[in-house]
Design a protein around this motif. Sequence first.
Motif, PDB file in Angstrom:
ATOM      1  N   ALA A   9     -11.272 -18.953  -8.080  1.00  0.00           N
ATOM      2  CA  ALA A   9     -12.699 -19.105  -8.338  1.00  0.00           C
ATOM      3  C   ALA A   9     -12.905 -19.402  -9.815  1.00  0.00           C
ATOM      4  N   TYR A  10     -13.988 -20.089 -10.093  1.00  0.00           N
ATOM      5  CA  TYR A  10     -14.294 -20.462 -11.483  1.00  0.00           C
ATOM      6  C   TYR A  10     -15.796 -20.419 -11.658  1.00  0.00           C
ATOM      7  N   TYR A  11     -16.221 -19.966 -12.840  1.00  0.00           N
ATOM      8  CA  TYR A  11     -17.645 -19.766 -13.100  1.00  0.00           C
ATOM      9  C   TYR A  11     -18.075 -20.466 -14.381  1.00  0.00           C
ATOM     10  N   SER A  12     -19.331 -20.842 -14.419  1.00  0.00           N
ATOM     11  CA  SER A  12     -19.879 -21.352 -15.664  1.00  0.00           C
ATOM     12  C   SER A  12     -20.079 -20.182 -16.628  1.00  0.00           C
ATOM     13  N   ASP A  13     -20.090 -20.468 -17.905  1.00  0.00           N
ATOM     14  CA  ASP A  13     -20.222 -19.412 -18.901  1.00  0.00           C
ATOM     15  C   ASP A  13     -21.514 -18.597 -18.766  1.00  0.00           C
ATOM     16  N   PRO A  14     -22.654 -19.225 -18.449  1.00  0.00           N
ATOM     17  CA  PRO A  14     -23.893 -18.429 -18.374  1.00  0.00           C
ATOM     18  C   PRO A  14     -23.890 -17.353 -17.285  1.00  0.00           C
ATOM     19  N   VAL A  15     -23.056 -17.508 -16.259  1.00  0.00           N
ATOM     20  CA  VAL A  15     -23.086 -16.552 -15.150  1.00  0.00           C
ATOM     21  C   VAL A  15     -21.822 -15.703 -15.066  1.00  0.00           C
ATOM     22  N   LYS A  16     -20.831 -16.020 -15.858  1.00  0.00           N
ATOM     23  CA  LYS A  16     -19.559 -15.297 -15.804  1.00  0.00           C
ATOM     24  C   LYS A  16     -19.786 -13.816 -16.073  1.00  0.00           C
ATOM     25  N   GLY A  17     -19.216 -12.990 -15.219  1.00  0.00           N
ATOM     26  CA  GLY A  17     -19.374 -11.547 -15.359  1.00  0.00           C
ATOM     27  C   GLY A  17     -20.592 -10.986 -14.643  1.00  0.00           C
ATOM     28  N   ARG A  18     -21.499 -11.850 -14.213  1.00  0.00           N
ATOM     29  CA  ARG A  18     -22.705 -11.394 -13.499  1.00  0.00           C
ATOM     30  C   ARG A  18     -22.727 -11.868 -12.045  1.00  0.00           C
ATOM     31  N   PHE A  19     -22.196 -13.060 -11.803  1.00  0.00           N
ATOM     32  CA  PHE A  19     -22.203 -13.637 -10.460  1.00  0.00           C
ATOM     33  C   PHE A  19     -20.795 -13.598  -9.876  1.00  0.00           C
ATOM     34  N   THR A  20     -20.717 -13.455  -8.555  1.00  0.00           N
ATOM     35  CA  THR A  20     -19.436 -13.483  -7.853  1.00  0.00           C
ATOM     36  C   THR A  20     -19.553 -14.378  -6.630  1.00  0.00           C
ATOM     37  N   ILE A  21     -18.654 -15.336  -6.543  1.00  0.00           N
ATOM     38  CA  ILE A  21     -18.607 -16.209  -5.372  1.00  0.00           C
ATOM     39  C   ILE A  21     -17.513 -15.696  -4.438  1.00  0.00           C
ATOM     40  N   SER A  22     -17.801 -15.752  -3.144  1.00  0.00           N
ATOM     41  CA  SER A  22     -16.819 -15.334  -2.147  1.00  0.00           C
ATOM     42  C   SER A  22     -17.044 -16.151  -0.879  1.00  0.00           C
ATOM     43  N   ARG A  23     -16.105 -16.059   0.041  1.00  0.00           N
ATOM     44  CA  ARG A  23     -16.254 -16.788   1.278  1.00  0.00           C
ATOM     45  C   ARG A  23     -15.614 -16.023   2.426  1.00  0.00           C
ATOM     46  N   ASP A  24     -16.135 -16.271   3.618  1.00  0.00           N
ATOM     47  CA  ASP A  24     -15.584 -15.709   4.846  1.00  0.00           C
ATOM     48  C   ASP A  24     -15.321 -16.899   5.767  1.00  0.00           C
ATOM     49  N   ASN A  25     -14.092 -17.325   5.837  1.00  0.00           N
ATOM     50  CA  ASN A  25     -13.779 -18.528   6.609  1.00  0.00           C
ATOM     51  C   ASN A  25     -13.943 -18.305   8.109  1.00  0.00           C
ATOM     52  N   ALA A  26     -13.836 -17.076   8.545  1.00  0.00           N
ATOM     53  CA  ALA A  26     -14.051 -16.790   9.962  1.00  0.00           C
ATOM     54  C   ALA A  26     -15.516 -16.990  10.348  1.00  0.00           C
ATOM     55  N   LYS A  27     -16.401 -16.853   9.363  1.00  0.00           N
ATOM     56  CA  LYS A  27     -17.832 -17.020   9.610  1.00  0.00           C
ATOM     57  C   LYS A  27     -18.369 -18.332   9.059  1.00  0.00           C
ATOM     58  N   ASN A  28     -17.486 -19.153   8.502  1.00  0.00           N
ATOM     59  CA  ASN A  28     -17.924 -20.431   7.903  1.00  0.00           C
ATOM     60  C   ASN A  28     -19.051 -20.219   6.900  1.00  0.00           C
ATOM     61  N   THR A  29     -18.906 -19.222   6.070  1.00  0.00           N
ATOM     62  CA  THR A  29     -19.980 -18.864   5.149  1.00  0.00           C
ATOM     63  C   THR A  29     -19.430 -18.608   3.749  1.00  0.00           C
ATOM     64  N   VAL A  30     -20.164 -19.071   2.765  1.00  0.00           N
ATOM     65  CA  VAL A  30     -19.856 -18.777   1.366  1.00  0.00           C
ATOM     66  C   VAL A  30     -21.041 -18.006   0.787  1.00  0.00           C
ATOM     67  N   TYR A  31     -20.733 -17.110  -0.130  1.00  0.00           N
ATOM     68  CA  TYR A  31     -21.745 -16.232  -0.710  1.00  0.00           C
ATOM     69  C   TYR A  31     -21.777 -16.368  -2.225  1.00  0.00           C
ATOM     70  N   LEU A  32     -22.927 -16.032  -2.784  1.00  0.00           N
ATOM     71  CA  LEU A  32     -23.043 -15.908  -4.222  1.00  0.00           C
ATOM     72  C   LEU A  32     -23.795 -14.605  -4.506  1.00  0.00           C
ATOM     73  N   GLN A  33     -23.063 -13.607  -4.959  1.00  0.00           N
ATOM     74  CA  GLN A  33     -23.665 -12.337  -5.353  1.00  0.00           C
ATOM     75  C   GLN A  33     -24.120 -12.467  -6.797  1.00  0.00           C
ATOM     76  N   MET A  34     -25.398 -12.253  -7.021  1.00  0.00           N
ATOM     77  CA  MET A  34     -25.968 -12.415  -8.356  1.00  0.00           C
ATOM     78  C   MET A  34     -26.516 -11.081  -8.837  1.00  0.00           C
ATOM     79  N   ASN A  35     -25.922 -10.564  -9.889  1.00  0.00           N
ATOM     80  CA  ASN A  35     -26.339  -9.283 -10.466  1.00  0.00           C
ATOM     81  C   ASN A  35     -26.884  -9.493 -11.873  1.00  0.00           C
TER      82      ASN A  35
END
Length: 122
Positions: free
Chosen positions: A58-84
């Motif tokens: 995974a790779y993040y832009s500098d403005p969101v690094k440390g605050r956002f997390t990208i993840s995926r569930d291939n069994a559900k065909n879904t990608v997520y973006l957790q934004m804190n």
Amino acid sequence: QVQLEESGGGLVQAGGSLRLSCAASGRTFSSYAMGWFRQAPGKEREFVAVISGRGSSAYYSDPVKGRFTISRDNAKNTVYLQMNSLKPEDTAVYYCAAAPKYGYYSSLFDYWGQGTQVTVSS
């Protein structure tokens, strides 16, 4: 052909959290790198995060690094973006996109969702 549909946007106060989801159609979801981009009013679309097909990189832009997390569930065909720790400057329409190879240039991404609005109030 891949169809993408984002959900999870909304209005949140600064310091709050949101989780965006992007549901994909098709049986080859795991062969695509998945990315999130955003576009604020009057600004160009910008890269936010990308995750590889198997989720190992995974790779993040500098403005969101440390605050956002990208993840995926291939069994559900879904990608997520957790934004804190959201900030008013995170306000934008957020788009998910699919690319045949891992990278962060928007030109790599062949398929795009319609976007979901995220508004962060101060």
